[in-house]
Write a protein that holds these residues in place. Sequence first.
Motif, PDB file in Angstrom:
ATOM      1  N   SER A   1      37.589  41.004  23.963  1.00 25.00           N
ATOM      2  CA  SER A   1      38.735  40.945  22.947  1.00 25.00           C
ATOM      3  C   SER A   1      39.940  40.681  23.663  1.00 25.00           C
ATOM      4  N   LYS A   2      40.192  40.861  24.661  1.00 25.80           N
ATOM      5  CA  LYS A   2      41.289  40.955  25.559  1.00 25.80           C
ATOM      6  C   LYS A   2      41.418  39.391  26.231  1.00 25.80           C
ATOM      7  N   GLY A   3      40.605  38.530  26.046  1.00 19.41           N
ATOM      8  CA  GLY A   3      40.724  37.167  26.512  1.00 19.41           C
ATOM      9  C   GLY A   3      39.975  37.055  27.831  1.00 19.41           C
ATOM     10  N   ARG A   4      39.247  38.207  28.503  1.00 23.83           N
ATOM     11  CA  ARG A   4      38.780  37.952  29.737  1.00 23.83           C
ATOM     12  C   ARG A   4      37.208  37.799  29.564  1.00 23.83           C
ATOM     13  N   VAL A   5      36.901  37.321  30.680  1.00 25.87           N
ATOM     14  CA  VAL A   5      35.349  36.695  30.724  1.00 25.87           C
ATOM     15  C   VAL A   5      34.755  37.279  32.379  1.00 25.87           C
ATOM     16  N   SER A   6      33.600  38.087  32.153  1.00 31.12           N
ATOM     17  CA  SER A   6      33.141  38.367  33.524  1.00 31.12           C
ATOM     18  C   SER A   6      32.659  37.171  34.114  1.00 31.12           C
ATOM     19  N   VAL A   7      32.871  36.977  35.573  1.00 27.24           N
ATOM     20  CA  VAL A   7      32.316  35.834  36.234  1.00 27.24           C
ATOM     21  C   VAL A   7      31.150  36.357  36.696  1.00 27.24           C
ATOM     22  N   PRO A   8      29.888  35.352  36.394  1.00 27.82           N
ATOM     23  CA  PRO A   8      28.674  36.053  36.858  1.00 27.82           C
ATOM     24  C   PRO A   8      28.358  36.718  38.069  1.00 27.82           C
ATOM     25  N   SER A   9      27.553  37.545  38.384  1.00 30.25           N
ATOM     26  CA  SER A   9      27.480  38.330  39.884  1.00 30.25           C
ATOM     27  C   SER A   9      27.154  37.409  40.690  1.00 30.25           C
ATOM     28  N   MET A  10      26.163  36.307  40.754  1.00 28.21           N
ATOM     29  CA  MET A  10      25.705  35.521  41.623  1.00 28.21           C
ATOM     30  C   MET A  10      27.025  34.607  42.091  1.00 28.21           C
ATOM     31  N   PHE A  11      27.967  34.290  41.377  1.00 29.62           N
ATOM     32  CA  PHE A  11      29.122  33.771  41.612  1.00 29.62           C
ATOM     33  C   PHE A  11      30.036  34.595  42.315  1.00 29.62           C
ATOM     34  N   ARG A  12      30.271  35.747  42.050  1.00 27.40           N
ATOM     35  CA  ARG A  12      31.226  36.763  42.527  1.00 27.40           C
ATOM     36  C   ARG A  12      30.667  37.132  43.941  1.00 27.40           C
ATOM     37  N   SER A  13      29.255  37.177  44.276  1.00 27.91           N
ATOM     38  CA  SER A  13      28.703  37.399  45.631  1.00 27.91           C
ATOM     39  C   SER A  13      29.003  36.104  46.467  1.00 27.91           C
ATOM     40  N   VAL A  14      29.147  34.925  46.059  1.00 30.73           N
ATOM     41  CA  VAL A  14      29.604  33.766  46.809  1.00 30.73           C
ATOM     42  C   VAL A  14      31.038  34.064  47.410  1.00 30.73           C
ATOM     43  N   LEU A  15      31.965  34.383  46.159  1.00 26.23           N
ATOM     44  CA  LEU A  15      33.095  34.552  46.519  1.00 26.23           C
ATOM     45  C   LEU A  15      33.450  35.614  47.488  1.00 26.23           C
ATOM     46  N   SER A  16      33.085  36.719  47.439  1.00 29.20           N
ATOM     47  CA  SER A  16      32.863  37.874  48.425  1.00 29.20           C
ATOM     48  C   SER A  16      32.352  37.155  49.672  1.00 29.20           C
ATOM     49  N   ALA A  17      31.265  36.613  49.694  1.00 24.48           N
ATOM     50  CA  ALA A  17      30.736  36.098  51.079  1.00 24.48           C
ATOM     51  C   ALA A  17      31.685  35.093  51.778  1.00 24.48           C
ATOM     52  N   LEU A  18      32.490  34.251  51.272  1.00 28.71           N
ATOM     53  CA  LEU A  18      33.357  33.420  51.687  1.00 28.71           C
ATOM     54  C   LEU A  18      34.785  33.965  51.869  1.00 28.71           C
ATOM     55  N   ASP A  19      34.915  35.219  51.322  1.00 30.59           N
ATOM     56  CA  ASP A  19      36.098  36.020  51.423  1.00 30.59           C
ATOM     57  C   ASP A  19      37.257  35.245  50.587  1.00 30.59           C
ATOM     58  N   ILE A  20      36.912  34.724  49.552  1.00 27.11           N
ATOM     59  CA  ILE A  20      37.915  34.175  48.594  1.00 27.11           C
ATOM     60  C   ILE A  20      38.590  35.197  47.682  1.00 27.11           C
ATOM     61  N   ARG A  21      39.856  35.414  47.733  1.00 25.35           N
ATOM     62  CA  ARG A  21      40.285  36.507  46.997  1.00 25.35           C
ATOM     63  C   ARG A  21      41.281  35.741  45.824  1.00 25.35           C
ATOM     64  N   GLU A  22      41.474  34.597  45.959  1.00 25.80           N
ATOM     65  CA  GLU A  22      42.554  33.984  45.005  1.00 25.80           C
ATOM     66  C   GLU A  22      41.632  32.519  44.815  1.00 25.80           C
ATOM     67  N   LEU A  23      41.558  32.282  43.314  1.00 24.33           N
ATOM     68  CA  LEU A  23      40.808  30.668  42.966  1.00 24.33           C
ATOM     69  C   LEU A  23      41.895  29.982  42.657  1.00 24.33           C
ATOM     70  N   TYR A  24      41.644  28.891  43.296  1.00 25.77           N
ATOM     71  CA  TYR A  24      42.475  27.667  43.074  1.00 25.77           C
ATOM     72  C   TYR A  24      41.853  26.821  41.891  1.00 25.77           C
ATOM     73  N   CYS A  25      42.340  26.714  40.678  1.00 26.34           N
ATOM     74  CA  CYS A  25      41.704  26.130  39.643  1.00 26.34           C
ATOM     75  C   CYS A  25      42.242  25.006  39.071  1.00 26.34           C
ATOM     76  N   PHE A  26      41.603  23.946  38.927  1.00 22.62           N
ATOM     77  CA  PHE A  26      42.110  22.632  38.474  1.00 22.62           C
ATOM     78  C   PHE A  26      41.515  22.087  37.186  1.00 22.62           C
ATOM     79  N   GLN A  27      42.023  21.171  36.568  1.00 17.67           N
ATOM     80  CA  GLN A  27      41.412  20.309  35.615  1.00 17.67           C
ATOM     81  C   GLN A  27      40.607  19.220  36.191  1.00 17.67           C
TER      82      GLN A  27
END
Length: 146
Positions: free
Chosen positions: A14-40
């Motif tokens: 209801s606040k406009g947030r979505v949980s990133v799947p845990s399998m993707f969060r695990s990859v982000l953590s393993a790669l030490d990615i703290r900020e996402l570059y998002c593009f169209q």
Amino acid sequence: MNRFLSHATNRIDSKGRVSVPSMFRSVLSALDIRELYCFQDFIFPAISAGGPDLLDRFERQISSEDPFSPQANQMSLLVHGGGVFMKLDQEGRLMVTDFIRDFTGIDTEVTFVGRADHFQLWAPHVFAQTQAAAREEHRLRGLRSG
């Protein structure tokens, strides 16, 4: 695991947030990615998201061109003009902003799609249709070559 694989669909809260799947969060953590570059995405109605190294790769490609060439200017429009940095909150959720909604048509759910070194955000029905079309095209190509 250091690649984004598979896909999963999650509901926007209801606040406009979505949980990133845990399998993707695990990859982000393993790669030490703290900020996402998002593009169209350049082809699909999807938002692509990865680490800053993804932006670095595009910028190396742009800098290899003549800075005044149409190719360098077009790529910069796509990479810089169609990109933002975003962060997950402490619970691993991403804010589904107008930047995301307007480009993808996402409404109440998001399908996260692994693309090896990055992942994408899709409207679920658009992803299903696009994946089915790609599967059929690949099947037909295999029939023609056999």
